[in-house]
Design a protein around this motif. Structure first.
Motif, mmCIF file in Angstrom:
data_model
loop_
_atom_site.group_PDB
_atom_site.id
_atom_site.type_symbol
_atom_site.label_atom_id
_atom_site.label_comp_id
_atom_site.label_asym_id
_atom_site.label_seq_id
_atom_site.Cartn_x
_atom_site.Cartn_y
_atom_site.Cartn_z
ATOM 1 N N ALA A 156 -4.820 4.344 -7.833
ATOM 2 C CA ALA A 156 -5.710 5.006 -7.396
ATOM 3 C C ALA A 156 -5.487 6.066 -6.497
ATOM 4 C CB ALA A 156 -6.646 4.035 -6.465
ATOM 5 N N CYS A 157 -4.337 5.975 -5.751
ATOM 6 C CA CYS A 157 -3.506 6.892 -5.099
ATOM 7 C C CYS A 157 -2.868 8.117 -5.912
ATOM 8 C CB CYS A 157 -2.418 6.357 -4.106
ATOM 9 S SG CYS A 157 -3.251 5.063 -2.787
ATOM 10 N N ASN A 158 -2.361 7.655 -6.810
ATOM 11 C CA ASN A 158 -1.665 8.736 -7.676
ATOM 12 C C ASN A 158 -2.055 9.024 -8.934
ATOM 13 O OD1 ASN A 158 1.076 8.792 -5.986
ATOM 14 N ND2 ASN A 158 0.513 6.633 -6.127
ATOM 15 N N ASN A 159 -3.232 8.586 -9.480
ATOM 16 C CA ASN A 159 -3.703 8.780 -10.570
ATOM 17 C C ASN A 159 -3.093 8.564 -11.781
ATOM 18 O OD1 ASN A 159 -6.127 9.298 -11.997
ATOM 19 N ND2 ASN A 159 -5.797 11.504 -12.292
ATOM 20 N N ASN A 160 -1.918 8.006 -11.633
ATOM 21 C CA ASN A 160 -0.768 7.856 -12.729
ATOM 22 C C ASN A 160 -0.004 6.586 -12.230
ATOM 23 O OD1 ASN A 160 1.133 8.893 -10.996
ATOM 24 N ND2 ASN A 160 0.577 11.107 -11.691
ATOM 25 N N THR A 161 1.069 6.443 -13.070
ATOM 26 C CA THR A 161 2.217 5.365 -12.996
ATOM 27 C C THR A 161 3.423 6.016 -12.439
ATOM 28 O OG1 THR A 161 2.957 5.776 -15.320
ATOM 29 C CG2 THR A 161 1.160 4.074 -14.908
ATOM 30 N N THR A 162 3.325 7.157 -11.741
ATOM 31 C CA THR A 162 4.564 7.614 -11.092
ATOM 32 C C THR A 162 4.476 7.506 -9.488
ATOM 33 O OG1 THR A 162 3.749 9.849 -11.184
ATOM 34 C CG2 THR A 162 5.025 9.399 -13.184
ATOM 35 N N GLY A 163 5.221 8.082 -8.977
ATOM 36 C CA GLY A 163 5.044 8.047 -7.489
ATOM 37 C C GLY A 163 6.003 7.039 -6.894
ATOM 38 N N ASP A 164 6.054 7.245 -5.523
ATOM 39 C CA ASP A 164 6.807 6.133 -4.542
ATOM 40 C C ASP A 164 6.067 4.993 -4.620
ATOM 41 O OD1 ASP A 164 8.425 4.653 -3.109
ATOM 42 O OD2 ASP A 164 8.888 6.558 -1.884
ATOM 43 N N ILE A 165 6.204 3.915 -5.213
ATOM 44 C CA ILE A 165 5.361 2.671 -5.148
ATOM 45 C C ILE A 165 5.876 1.847 -3.844
ATOM 46 C CG2 ILE A 165 6.943 0.937 -6.044
ATOM 47 C CD1 ILE A 165 4.272 -0.162 -7.463
ATOM 48 N N LYS A 166 6.735 2.213 -3.180
ATOM 49 C CA LYS A 166 7.425 1.651 -1.744
ATOM 50 C C LYS A 166 6.250 2.389 -0.705
ATOM 51 C CE LYS A 166 10.836 1.391 1.860
ATOM 52 N NZ LYS A 166 9.793 2.026 2.867
ATOM 53 N N LYS A 167 5.872 3.339 -0.827
ATOM 54 C CA LYS A 167 4.529 3.868 0.090
ATOM 55 C C LYS A 167 3.437 3.221 -0.219
ATOM 56 C CE LYS A 167 6.689 8.637 0.789
ATOM 57 N NZ LYS A 167 6.535 9.983 0.184
ATOM 58 N N THR A 168 3.314 3.065 -1.380
ATOM 59 C CA THR A 168 1.856 2.435 -1.907
ATOM 60 C C THR A 168 1.961 0.966 -0.982
ATOM 61 O OG1 THR A 168 1.752 3.651 -3.805
ATOM 62 C CG2 THR A 168 0.344 1.704 -3.632
ATOM 63 N N ALA A 169 3.110 0.274 -1.154
ATOM 64 C CA ALA A 169 3.240 -1.174 -0.731
ATOM 65 C C ALA A 169 2.873 -0.937 0.600
ATOM 66 C CB ALA A 169 4.495 -1.700 -0.909
ATOM 67 N N ASP A 170 3.267 0.049 1.400
ATOM 68 C CA ASP A 170 3.221 0.155 2.863
ATOM 69 C C ASP A 170 1.774 0.295 3.267
ATOM 70 O OD1 ASP A 170 5.827 -0.226 3.710
ATOM 71 O OD2 ASP A 170 6.237 2.010 3.368
ATOM 72 N N LYS A 171 0.999 0.958 2.334
ATOM 73 C CA LYS A 171 -0.339 1.377 2.393
ATOM 74 C C LYS A 171 -1.438 0.128 2.337
ATOM 75 C CE LYS A 171 -4.128 4.293 0.922
ATOM 76 N NZ LYS A 171 -4.444 4.769 2.428
ATOM 77 N N LEU A 172 -0.808 -0.863 1.315
ATOM 78 C CA LEU A 172 -1.500 -2.055 0.910
ATOM 79 C C LEU A 172 -1.272 -2.808 2.221
ATOM 80 C CD1 LEU A 172 -3.042 -3.852 -1.049
ATOM 81 C CD2 LEU A 172 -0.529 -4.390 -1.963
ATOM 82 N N ALA A 173 -0.109 -2.945 2.832
ATOM 83 C CA ALA A 173 0.201 -3.854 3.939
ATOM 84 C C ALA A 173 -0.947 -3.377 5.040
ATOM 85 C CB ALA A 173 1.614 -3.684 4.207
ATOM 86 N N GLU A 174 -1.121 -2.060 5.306
ATOM 87 C CA GLU A 174 -1.850 -1.829 6.187
ATOM 88 C C GLU A 174 -3.524 -1.921 5.919
ATOM 89 O OE1 GLU A 174 -1.487 2.626 6.639
ATOM 90 O OE2 GLU A 174 0.639 2.443 7.195
ATOM 91 N N MET A 175 -3.947 -1.846 4.779
ATOM 92 C CA MET A 175 -5.197 -2.400 4.222
ATOM 93 C C MET A 175 -5.126 -3.880 4.662
ATOM 94 S SD MET A 175 -5.366 -0.175 0.798
ATOM 95 C CE MET A 175 -6.782 -1.154 0.014
ATOM 96 N N LYS A 176 -4.342 -4.642 4.156
ATOM 97 C CA LYS A 176 -4.386 -5.945 4.560
ATOM 98 C C LYS A 176 -4.499 -6.467 5.890
ATOM 99 C CE LYS A 176 -2.891 -8.011 0.160
ATOM 100 N NZ LYS A 176 -2.280 -9.100 -0.337
ATOM 101 N N GLN A 177 -3.768 -5.626 6.775
ATOM 102 C CA GLN A 177 -4.077 -5.871 8.316
ATOM 103 C C GLN A 177 -5.207 -5.614 8.535
ATOM 104 O OE1 GLN A 177 -1.295 -7.108 9.816
ATOM 105 N NE2 GLN A 177 -2.806 -7.055 11.814
ATOM 106 N N LYS A 178 -5.982 -4.343 8.051
ATOM 107 C CA LYS A 178 -7.401 -4.067 8.365
ATOM 108 C C LYS A 178 -8.250 -5.184 8.249
ATOM 109 C CE LYS A 178 -10.598 -0.515 7.619
ATOM 110 N NZ LYS A 178 -10.776 0.666 6.811
#
Length: 866
Positions: free
Chosen positions: A659-681
């Motif tokens: 959903a963030c990158n519209n494909n399978t590329t990109g830094d998935i570590k940054k996505t993991a950080d975002k996911l952690a923030e969302m879960k904290q919220k």
């Protein structure tokens, strides 16, 4: 009657008519045909119209006759049709006969003398004397009466019925007044059009003679014949008899075929002349069809004529010309175009001249030639066929050769000689030939590359004859490779012992190797496994591991290298541990590389609360393709809610990343950080987080997912949140089927909720919308359905449709869409139907059935929708 582009033909059967009264039927129209039973015109038989002349007769033109029907009394007459005709007075009969005389119809009486030199002689008599004999003469006198029209022969005239027939054909043209009017009309029209009716010995008998022969003839007369021929410009195009003319449909079809065949042949007079010659048991139309088939396979009419002549020459007495022609066409059948005609003709000649005394050999030669298309090979095949082989019968040798010809073609004899050469005592020649043929078909179904198959067959018979298992392995590999030398090389490798392996296990490994490795590396790959199977290890286990790794790589460029290194790693580093070995295969299949797979193995060993080993390997396999997947895995694992598994966390991570990158590329570590923030919220409301992830997964775009979730959470009448989610999911599915996007599905939802009618629920409104979508199924159906849905809501709100509900107007619009090309026209028609000036009386009513929509009483066929 017409000859040319439009010709009439009456389809009523030629049934015997019991009275002269008859109701005319309007003839049906047939192309390029002359009419059957259409003439009612006063036509002189001597005036023959050209084929291109339009001879159609007005339907109601009165017949010209010397006496009125009211003056005639009924009596029974023994004419050829055995029908009731009118009794004429002597004067009326005389007038008819005089009219016939003026039309050059002559009357005769056979001399009643028994002097040999005068027997069969006739004296000419006039109309008066003829009338007198017919009305007052004895039966013997009437038997000696003859009439000669403009035909070649003298024919009987027995009674007044015959006179009425002559009048119809030569004076009035009104054939409807005599029995069998359809047949009489056909005959009359044919003659007026320039055609002639002749006996098989070429005597012209005219309309009167043809009619009598085809309706039963003259009782007791030697002139009676069973058939007549319809001639066009001297060519007998159709042979007729009582049986054929009794079936009007058959007559119509036969005549049409003959007429059209003549038209085609007329373009080449030489061909017409050739085909016009009688051939045994074959009609003109059949002969013309044979010539036409020859034209399709020849380069010129002259070539077709030459082949036709040879076929005619080779048709023996008692044979049908068409049957012999079919022999030629059968031999020519596999040529596939205008090639080798001369050789086929030579083969045909050879069979008919040299083998006709032995039908069995002729049939074998023809069948052999059909497959080899080579006359010399076929002659050689016959010679070999008659040469004894062991105790095999001629039948067996014939079948063996022909079965080989079907696959080996021109090399059939060579293939047969190979089969015979390697026959062993007890072998069946037929089975051996079939084995060779089946081997031939393995090589890409080739029918010409016999030399490779011969080498393969020789290898099987000399090296593998005692092993059905090895033979089957050879066939399997040969079918896959199509190369006999490489197949032999691999089979020789498989025959060598390797540890505790069986031949079956070795051949299975080789088959798996060939699925994924270039054939040039097949032996090296096989040797790799055999050499690295250590004492005490099972070959089958190592073969399966290597095969699984090859399968996991799925034919990538580095298949062999990665599989080999992974094989060493599992055996040396993992010590062959079965659980971790399977994990390695799983990681190789997911990532196609060895380094990430090793890292995933190490990471899977580390415990994660609430997740077992299999759960951890599943999670790693889902993200192994992303850069920095290990770091992402650690962050994701550390932010799990209580009760969540690491595999579920991996699903969440992938959904957010896409959903963030519209494909399978990109830094998935940054996505993991975002996911952690969302879960904290959402740490205090896990169910709300799960809803959010659900929207992210469906809408594939963060901002859109945010907006969609906020909108769907807003209450709509009495529907629950789950009801609203279900409706949004259904819209996502229907848009996907229509090649729409998640954004289209969200716009659909907003349109439905904003244009909801007061009297309906959200579920009912959504169903109306889906009905419109189904009606407007195309790549932009969502946008068009939104337009239609909004139009309905707005117009209903304005009172345009006289108090109708939105559901009723939706149904009306769908009816209009069934017959309209687009929504714009359907909307305009709907507004027009609702306008007061269009009035009542059913003008605005719309109804429908399975096939039609009825608007204002007018039926319109539905437009088909997929």
């Amino acid at each position: 009657m017409k000859i040319g582009n439009e010709i009439n033909i009456n389809q009523t059967g030629y049934k015997q008519i019991q009275t002269s009264a008859r109701t005319e039927e309007k003839p049906a129209t047939i192309q390029d045909q002359i009419s059957l039973g259409s003439s009612a015109e006063n036509v002189k038989s001597g005036s023959l119209a050209k084929p291109e002349t339009n001879l159609s007769t007005p339907e109601n033109k009165p017949a010209q006759t010397c006496c009125e029907p009211s003056a005639l009394a009924a009596s029974s007459v023994p004419g050829p049709a055995a029908a009731v005709v009118s009794t004429l007075s002597k004067d009326d009969l005389k007038k008819i006969l005089e009219n016939l005389e003026s039309d050059k119809v002559a009357f005769f009486q056979e001399r009643n003398l028994h002097i040999p030199v005068l027997m069969g002689k006739f004296k000419s008599i006039d109309a008066d004397e003829t009338a007198k004999i017919l009305t007052e003469g004895s039966a013997e006198d009437k038997q000696r009466l003859k009439v000669q029209t403009q035909s070649d022969i003298k024919m009987p005239i027995f009674d007044e019925g015959d006179v009425k027939e002559l009048e119809a054909f030569h004076i009035t043209g009104n054939t409807a007044s005599i029995p069998h009017p359809e047949l009489a009309g056909f005959i009359n029209d044919s003659i007026v059009s320039g055609l002639e009716f002749k006996t098989p010995d070429s005597e012209n008998i005219g309309a009167y003679g043809a009619y009598n022969i085809l309706t039963g003839g003259w009782p007791g007369q030697t002139e009676n014949s069973s058939a007549v021929e319809l001639n066009r410009n001297g060519v007998a195009i159709l042979s007729l008899n009582k049986e054929k003319v009794s079936d009007p449909l058959r007559l119509k079809q036969d005549f049409k075929e003959a007429w059209n065949a003549y038209n085609e042949l007329e373009k080449n007079p030489q061909s017409l002349k050739l085909v016009s010659k009688e051939q045994s048991g074959t009609s003109f139309a059949e002969r013309a069809n044979i010539h036409a088939r020859l034209l399709k396979s020849e380069f010129s009419p002259d070539n077709a004529d030459n082949v036709y002549s040879v076929i005619a020459k080779r048709t023996d007495s008692g044979e049908k010309f068409a049957d012999v022609a079919n022999i030629f066409f059968d031999m020519q059948g596999k040529l596939g175009g205008k090639t080798n005609t001369l050789e086929t003709l030579q083969a045909f000649n050879y069979a008919r001249v040299n083998l006709k005394s032995n039908p069995r050999l002729e049939k074998s030669f023809i069948e052999f030639y059909k497959n080899t298309l080579d006359i010399n090979e076929s002659i050689k095949g016959l010679r070999v066929m008659t040469t004894p082989v062991a105790d095999e019968s001629f039948d067996t040798r014939e079948k063996a050769l022909i079965s080989l010809a079907e696959t080996a073609g021109k090399n059939a004899v060579s293939a047969y000689e190979t089969v015979v050469q390697f026959l062993k005592p007890g072998d069946s020649l037929q089975q051996a030939a079939e084995d060779f043929s089946s081997l031939m078909k393995l090589k890409n179904n080739s029918v010409q590359d016999t030399s490779h198959t011969q080498r393969a067959y020789e290898y099987i018979k000399t090296k593998l004859a005692d092993s059905a298992e090895e033979t089957q392995a050879f066939k399997d590999i040969y079918k896959q490779l199509g190369d006999v030398e490489k197949t032999v090389e691999l089979i020789e490798t498989l025959k060598k012992p390797a540890g505790d392996s069986t031949f079956s296990e070795r051949s299975e490994l080789m088959a798996n190797i060939l699925k994924h490795v270039y054939v040039n590396f097949a032996n090296d790959s096989f040797t790799f496994v055999t050499r690295n199977t250590l004492p005490g290890e099972k070959f089958a286990d190592n073969a399966k591991l290597f095969s699984d790794l090859l399968e996991a790589m799925d034919n990538t460029y580095e298949t062999l290298d990665v599989a080999s290194n992974a094989y060493f790693y599992t055996k040396q580093d993992l010590k062959g541990d079965p659980v971790e070995t399977q994990s390695m295969v799983k990681f190789i299949k997911a990532g196609k590389r060895l380094t990430p797979a090793k890292a995933a193995i190490a990471r899977a060993r580390t415990d994660v609360p609430g997740s077992d080993y299999n759960n951890r390997t599943d999670a790693l396999a889902k993200i192994i393709n992303y850069p920095l997947f290990e770091e992402a895995y650690v962050i994701m694992s550390s932010s799990l809610f209580p009760g969540e598994t690491v595999s579920q966390g991996a699903d969440q991570l992938v959904a957010v990343h896409k959903a963030c990158n519209n494909n399978t590329t990109g830094d998935i570590k940054k996505t993991a950080d975002k996911l952690a923030e969302m879960k904290q919220k959402y740490s205090s409301d896990h169910s709300e987080f799960n809803k959010y992830i659900n929207f992210i997964d469906k809408f594939k775009e963060m901002n859109l997912a945010d907006e969609a979730m906020k909108t769907v959470k807003q209450p709509v009448k009495s529907e629950s949140y789950d009801d609203r989610v279900k409706i949004q999911d259904e819209l996502l599915n229907i848009e996907a089927q229509a090649k729409g996007t998640p954004s289209d599905a969200f716009e659909d939802y907003k349109t439905i909720t904003s244009k909801l009618a007061p009297e309906e629920t959200l579920t009912e409104a959504a169903q109306r919308f889906k009905s419109l979508m189904n009606m407007l199924r195309n790549e932009k159906s969502g946008a068009t359905a939104r337009d239609a849905f909004t139009f309905i809501a707005d117009e209903v709100a304005k009172g345009t449709f006289l108090g109708k509900t939105t559901a009723e107007v939706t149904k009306d619009l769908i009816k209009e869409l069934l017959i309209s090309d687009n929504l714009k026209d359907a909307k305009e028609q709907l507004i027009h139907n609702a306008a007061p000036q269009t009035g009542g009386n059913g003008k605005n009513t719309i109804s429908q059935d399975d096939e039609y929509v009825i608007i204002g009483g007018i039926k319109l066929k539905k437009k088909k929708t997929e």
